[in-house]
Write a protein that holds these residues in place. Structure first.
Motif, short mmCIF file in Angstrom:
data_model
loop_
_atom_site.label_atom_id
_atom_site.label_comp_id
_atom_site.label_asym_id
_atom_site.label_seq_id
_atom_site.Cartn_x
_atom_site.Cartn_y
_atom_site.Cartn_z
N ALA A 198 -75.21 24.17 -14.40
CA ALA A 198 -76.35 23.40 -14.89
C ALA A 198 -77.62 24.22 -14.71
O ALA A 198 -77.72 25.03 -13.78
N SER A 199 -78.56 24.02 -15.61
CA SER A 199 -79.83 24.73 -15.51
C SER A 199 -80.97 23.84 -15.98
O SER A 199 -80.77 22.93 -16.79
N ALA A 200 -82.17 24.13 -15.47
CA ALA A 200 -83.37 23.42 -15.88
C ALA A 200 -84.53 24.40 -15.89
O ALA A 200 -84.73 25.15 -14.93
N MET A 201 -85.28 24.41 -16.98
CA MET A 201 -86.44 25.28 -17.12
C MET A 201 -87.68 24.45 -17.45
O MET A 201 -87.66 23.64 -18.39
N TYR A 202 -88.74 24.64 -16.64
CA TYR A 202 -89.99 23.90 -16.84
C TYR A 202 -91.03 24.83 -17.42
O TYR A 202 -91.33 25.89 -16.85
N ASP A 203 -91.58 24.46 -18.58
CA ASP A 203 -92.62 25.26 -19.24
C ASP A 203 -93.59 24.33 -19.95
O ASP A 203 -93.30 23.78 -21.01
N ALA A 204 -94.74 24.13 -19.33
CA ALA A 204 -95.75 23.21 -19.87
C ALA A 204 -96.74 23.92 -20.78
O ALA A 204 -97.73 23.31 -21.21
N GLY A 205 -96.52 25.22 -21.05
CA GLY A 205 -97.43 25.96 -21.91
C GLY A 205 -98.68 26.43 -21.22
O GLY A 205 -99.64 26.86 -21.87
N THR A 206 -98.70 26.39 -19.88
CA THR A 206 -99.86 26.82 -19.11
C THR A 206 -99.76 28.27 -18.66
O THR A 206 -100.66 28.77 -17.99
N GLY A 207 -98.67 28.93 -19.01
CA GLY A 207 -98.47 30.30 -18.57
C GLY A 207 -97.63 30.41 -17.32
O GLY A 207 -97.32 31.52 -16.87
N ILE A 208 -97.26 29.28 -16.74
CA ILE A 208 -96.43 29.25 -15.53
C ILE A 208 -95.11 28.57 -15.87
O ILE A 208 -95.10 27.46 -16.41
N THR A 209 -93.99 29.23 -15.58
CA THR A 209 -92.68 28.66 -15.82
C THR A 209 -91.85 28.71 -14.55
O THR A 209 -91.99 29.64 -13.74
N PHE A 210 -91.00 27.70 -14.39
CA PHE A 210 -90.08 27.64 -13.26
C PHE A 210 -88.68 27.35 -13.78
O PHE A 210 -88.51 26.60 -14.75
N GLY A 211 -87.68 27.92 -13.13
CA GLY A 211 -86.31 27.65 -13.53
C GLY A 211 -85.39 27.57 -12.33
O GLY A 211 -85.65 28.19 -11.28
N ALA A 212 -84.34 26.78 -12.46
CA ALA A 212 -83.33 26.68 -11.41
C ALA A 212 -81.97 26.45 -12.07
O ALA A 212 -81.88 25.78 -13.11
N ALA A 213 -80.92 27.04 -11.48
CA ALA A 213 -79.58 26.90 -12.04
C ALA A 213 -78.55 26.90 -10.93
O ALA A 213 -78.74 27.55 -9.88
#
Length: 350
Positions: A198-213
């Motif tokens: 499973a994976s999840a990627m957070y990208d709100a378009g602010t230039g900061i992204t986080f991901g976990a898998a």
């Protein structure tokens, strides 16, 4: 009236044919490298100049509506060794890449059945993604290795299903699940366990992204946890720089077979930075990346470090020149391994 009906029918047939027609796409990426290996593990000390093909590919993909909200989707993709190093009589060899048949629904997301990239790779947002001789991770098998030793990588898996969740209330979160089937009827078969990831990627378009898998028995016989983050500093200051980091822990189930040396968790770290260059006629950038891995494959006395620098120049969005230089060094339980590779190449996408 008849002419109007005829025109409508022709238009409908044209739309149907257009929807059914596949898109042909691909990439040709060829480079030249000077490679020097000093490997005490396999008693190898050699250097050579090589012509290499890097992730060159050819694919067909498309979709066709079966209801108002659901499409059938398909893709067939193969890797092509342009330099001819694989296959009979050094002919161009084809290697299966992501190939699937599935469905895409506006409300329920996307399903892919076939050979799929592990969803663990969906969160690989460290900024100097694979180019040329060096990629983000590489291979970590403890044997003769001509591409360096690094932490466990994710890859493509046969007999797998991937579900990509639809967006929920415009939340900037991409979620994906994967199941890898066990089609063996022999319980003694190595690595025959069914697995999931499973994976999840957070990208709100602010230039900061986080991901976990998380991975269980998909990319390895055991568990893998990966976390990533990247920041585009140009969003916050006058600096065209993006920085990224990845941390990963792999716990191998077969450590008992390895003995005490193979009872540790493999821990890997990647940090990288990429800077755009404004004093060129075309878009250009330079990058640097450092990889560190402790307890390769769970062996407490096997560690590695890698440093890579490089650059790219975009003649066009689909035509990119690359240069790179890197060093991978490992301590394999008292045997030293050193790999130096310097090169460059041209990437063409179509």
């Amino acid at each position: 009236m008849k002419k109007l009906l005829l025109a409508t029918a022709v238009a409908a047939l044209s739309v149907s044919a257009a929807n059914a027609a596949p898109t042909i796409y691909g990439k040709a990426f060829v480079g030249m490298d000077y490679v020097d290996i000093d490997d005490e593990w396999s008693n190898k000390n050699e250097d050579s100049v090589q012509i290499n093909s890097y992730s060159s590919r050819l694919g067909f993909k498309g979709s066709e509506a079966i209801t108002a909200n659901t499409d059938v989707i398909y893709q067939y993709e193969v890797g092509i060794n342009i330099d001819g190093n694989e296959g009979d009589d050094n002919n161009i060899a084809f290697k299966s890449r992501d190939t699937f048949l599935g469905f895409k629904n506006d409300s329920y997301g996307e399903l892919r059945f076939g050979r799929n990239t592990s969803v663990v790779d969906y969160v690989n947002n460290v900024v100097t993604s694979g180019s040329g001789f060096w990629d983000n991770l590489g291979s970590n098998q403890l044997n003769e290795n001509e591409n360096g030793y690094n932490m466990t990588d994710s890859g493509r898996r046969d007999n797998s299903v991937v579900w990509m969740a639809p967006k929920y209330n415009n939340l900037p979160l991409d979620v994906a699940l994967m199941y890898k089937a066990n089609e063996s009827l022999d319980d003694s078969t190595v690595d025959a366990d069914a697995g999931f990831a499973a994976s999840a990627m957070y990208d709100a378009g602010t230039g900061i992204t986080f991901g976990a898998a998380y991975d269980n028995d998909v990319n390895l016989d055991g568990d893998l946890l990966r976390a990533t983050a990247a920041v585009d500093l140009s969003k916050y200051m006058a600096a065209p720089v993006t920085v990224g980091a990845m941390y990963q822990v792999a716990d191998f189930d077969d450590s008992d077979k390895m003995g005490a040396r193979g009872s540790e968790k493999e821990k890997g770290l990647v940090v990288s930075a990429k800077m755009g260059l404004n004093n060129f006629a075309k878009p250009a950038a330079v990058y640097i990346q450092y990889n560190n891995t402790d307890n390769l494959l769970g062996f407490s006395d096997a560690d590695s470090d890698q440093i890579v620098v490089g650059g790219e120049y975009n003649y066009k969005p689909n035509m990119i020149a690359h240069v790179w230089a890197g060093q991978n060094s490992a301590d394999l339980g008292g045997s030293d391994y050193d790999l130096l590779a310097i090169g460059g190449g041209l990437e063409y996408k179509f």
